[in-house]
Design an enzyme around this catalytic site. Structure first.
Site, PDB file in Angstrom:
ATOM      1  N   LYS A   1      -1.559 -15.607   8.991  1.00 24.65           N
ATOM      2  CA  LYS A   1      -0.732 -14.718   9.808  1.00 24.65           C
ATOM      3  C   LYS A   1       0.112 -15.441  10.872  1.00 24.65           C
ATOM      4  CE  LYS A   1      -2.428 -10.235   8.712  1.00 24.65           C
ATOM      5  NZ  LYS A   1      -3.717  -9.911   8.121  1.00 24.65           N
TER       6      LYS A   1
ATOM      7  N   TYR B   1       0.815  -1.207   0.000  1.00 27.38           N
ATOM      8  CA  TYR B   1       0.000   0.000   0.000  1.00 27.38           C
ATOM      9  C   TYR B   1       0.856   1.268   0.000  1.00 27.38           C
ATOM     10  CZ  TYR B   1      -4.177  -2.791   0.573  1.00 27.38           C
ATOM     11  OH  TYR B   1      -5.193  -3.669   0.366  1.00 27.38           O
TER      12      TYR B   1
ATOM     13  N   TYR C   1     -12.251  -6.553   6.546  1.00 26.35           N
ATOM     14  CA  TYR C   1     -11.091  -6.708   5.650  1.00 26.35           C
ATOM     15  C   TYR C   1     -10.790  -8.195   5.521  1.00 26.35           C
ATOM     16  CZ  TYR C   1      -6.463  -6.749   3.653  1.00 26.35           C
ATOM     17  OH  TYR C   1      -5.400  -7.014   2.830  1.00 26.35           O
TER      18      TYR C   1
HETATM   19  C1  LIG Z   1      -4.239 -10.063   6.754  1.00 25.07           C
HETATM   20  C2  LIG Z   1      -5.605 -10.564   6.601  1.00 25.07           C
HETATM   21  C3  LIG Z   1      -6.010 -11.249   5.434  1.00 25.07           C
HETATM   22  C4  LIG Z   1      -5.101 -11.422   4.240  1.00 25.07           C
HETATM   23  O1  LIG Z   1      -3.970 -12.184   4.527  1.00 25.07           O
HETATM   24  P1  LIG Z   1      -2.668 -12.067   3.566  1.00 25.07           P
HETATM   25  O2  LIG Z   1      -1.742 -13.101   4.115  1.00 25.07           O
HETATM   26  O3  LIG Z   1      -2.162 -10.670   3.710  1.00 25.07           O
HETATM   27  O4  LIG Z   1      -3.119 -12.369   2.186  1.00 25.07           O
HETATM   28  C5  LIG Z   1      -7.300 -11.733   5.387  1.00 25.07           C
HETATM   29  N1  LIG Z   1      -8.152 -11.579   6.407  1.00 25.07           N
HETATM   30  C6  LIG Z   1      -7.798 -10.940   7.548  1.00 25.07           C
HETATM   31  C7  LIG Z   1      -8.786 -10.816   8.668  1.00 25.07           C
HETATM   32  C8  LIG Z   1      -6.523 -10.405   7.679  1.00 25.07           C
HETATM   33  O5  LIG Z   1      -6.185  -9.745   8.793  1.00 25.07           O
END
Ligand SMILES: *Cc1c(COP(=O)(O)O)cnc(C)c1O
Length: 412
Positions: free
Chosen positions: A259, A15, A141
């Site tokens: 994550k 970003y 998100y």
């Molecule tokens: C970070 C995140 C994603 C996307 O994960 P990436 O590994 O960046 O593709 C999807 N959903 C939530 C809730 C997130 O925090």
């Protein structure tokens, strides 16, 4: 050409515009990120929720070392291996009981794509091919790929310039009446509901009640709509329970994790489903699930993920998160009195300070670096979700820095 000059000219960052200033890092250890100029910063971000045990952890390092000497990678089509089986077994054990089947992928966004495709393919298989839409709430998100973007908040989800090429879904306001109304009206077209349980991440760092989530689950049952929970940010203890949905005492039909899955060592994500979902998909034409990443279930990533989960389970993580939460409550409450601050929110090991006005990220970033901490705000939000190993002293350096940096800005 030195490192930052080359970076500015040639490398994209998340970003960001090309050329945006970035800080060169040379190493990271425990909660510290070491910059090229020798400065050490206390990490308040856990590299976006993921580095829960801190950097350069001996047990996680050992897991990768051991695995790399036997097999760094092998395709997952037609083959399997111990690291994938060990990790799947662990995930099935620690996630809600009904979740029994695991699909591995490379990133959170892809885990969400997989979840959406599974929900749509499930409806197709049960003879409801018209159910292709999703229902979610505002301020969510779910990632940056096209399927995931289409369920991010349409206004502040950072993707509105793509709206004309995105699938159109339903967005409820963050209250149960709005949600129920949309479900009542459109359940015949809706394959699944997708939500981040309890805490919405990059869409606005908002917290909502376990009761809301419980009502969503029962409405999904009533209208025979699948429930996808995206625990990519909230999973692995961050909010105080191993998974946030446990607070509402509910299980999803499909769960996404990512994550913190590998303790921040490698990119890996997983989509778990109930047997019901996978059996229906596999017992109707085309009889297979239509997805298969090249690096699916990479053995290095799976081994470090299993090591990270075991490390978490063997630690007193509940006490740790609860201590961090208490300290965040005690220390960030001071920010609420500042005129620049609109709201302070805390859930588990996540502390959020919402300002009245949006932030100039570069300026504030530098102010934090000057205070020896790594905190990366966005929009009008300053938030921290540090590695779980952070000490009370280190945590108070983070919260003190937040207070001082806000205080030094012009009041709204
Ligand atoms: C970070 C995140 C994603 C996307 O994960 P990436 O590994 O960046 O593709 C999807 N959903 C939530 C809730 C997130 O925090």
């Amino acid at each position: 050409m030195n490192l930052t000059t080359f970076d500015k000219q040639h490398i994209w960052h998340p970003y960001a515009a090309m050329g945006t200033p970035v800080y060169p890092v040379v190493s990271a250890n425990g909660v510290y990120i070491k910059l090229a100029n020798g400065q050490e910063l206390i990490d308040g971000m856990a590299s976006w929720w993921s580095v829960i045990h801190g950097y350069n952890h001996p047990i996680l390092n050992a897991a990768i070392h051991k695995q790399v000497d036997s097999m760094a990678h092998v395709m997952f089509g037609g083959l399997t291996h111990q690291p994938a089986v060990d990790l799947a077994r662990l995930l099935i054990e620690i996630t809600p009981n009904n979740l029994e089947n695991v699909f591995f992928s490379d990133s959170g966004s892809v885990a969400v794509e997989v979840a959406i495709k599974m929900a749509i393919q499930y409806c197709y298989a049960v003879g409801n091919p018209k159910k292709q839409k999703l229902l979610t709430i505002r301020n969510g998100y779910h990632g940056d790929t096209f399927g995931a973007m289409a369920v991010c908040d349409p206004v502040n989800g950072m993707h509105n310039i793509f709206s004309h090429v995105l699938a159109q879904h339903y967005f409820a306001e963050n209250n149960i009446n709005s949600f129920q109304k949309l479900l009542e009206q459109h359940h015949n077209e809706i394959a699944a509901v997708i939500l981040e349980p309890l805490l919405q991440g990059a869409g606005g760092m908002r917290i909502y009640s376990a009761e809301f989530l419980r009502s969503v689950r029962s409405l999904c049952d009533e209208y025979k709509v699948l429930l996808i929970l995206d625990e990519i940010a909230t999973g692995f203890g961050r909010t105080g329970t191993l998974f946030a949905c446990e607070r509402a005492d509910i299980s999803p039909d499909i769960l996404c994790v990512g994550k913190a899955l590998t303790g921040g060592y490698m990119s890996l994500a997983a989509t778990l489903t109930s047997k019901q979902v996978s059996e229906v998909i596999c017992s109707h034409p085309p009889g297979v699930f239509m997805h298969g990443p090249t690096f699916m279930a990479n053995p290095l990533a799976c081994s470090v993920a299993a090591a990270s989960i075991n490390l978490l389970l063997e630690s007193p993580w509940q006490q740790t998160i609860s201590n961090i939460e208490q300290q965040l409550i005690d220390s960030l409450s001071a920010c609420a009195a500042l005129p620049q601050v609109a709201d302070v929110r805390i859930l588990g090991a996540v502390g959020i300070v919402e300002l009245q006005d949006s932030i100039d990220v570069a300026t504030m970033q530098q102010a934090f670096v000057d205070k020896g901490v790594w905190i990366r705000p966005f929009r009008n939000l300053i938030y921290i979700m540090p590695p779980y190993i952070i000490t009370p002293q280190q945590l108070s350096q983070l919260t003190q820095a937040i207070f001082e940096v806000i205080k030094a800005t012009e009041p709204a």
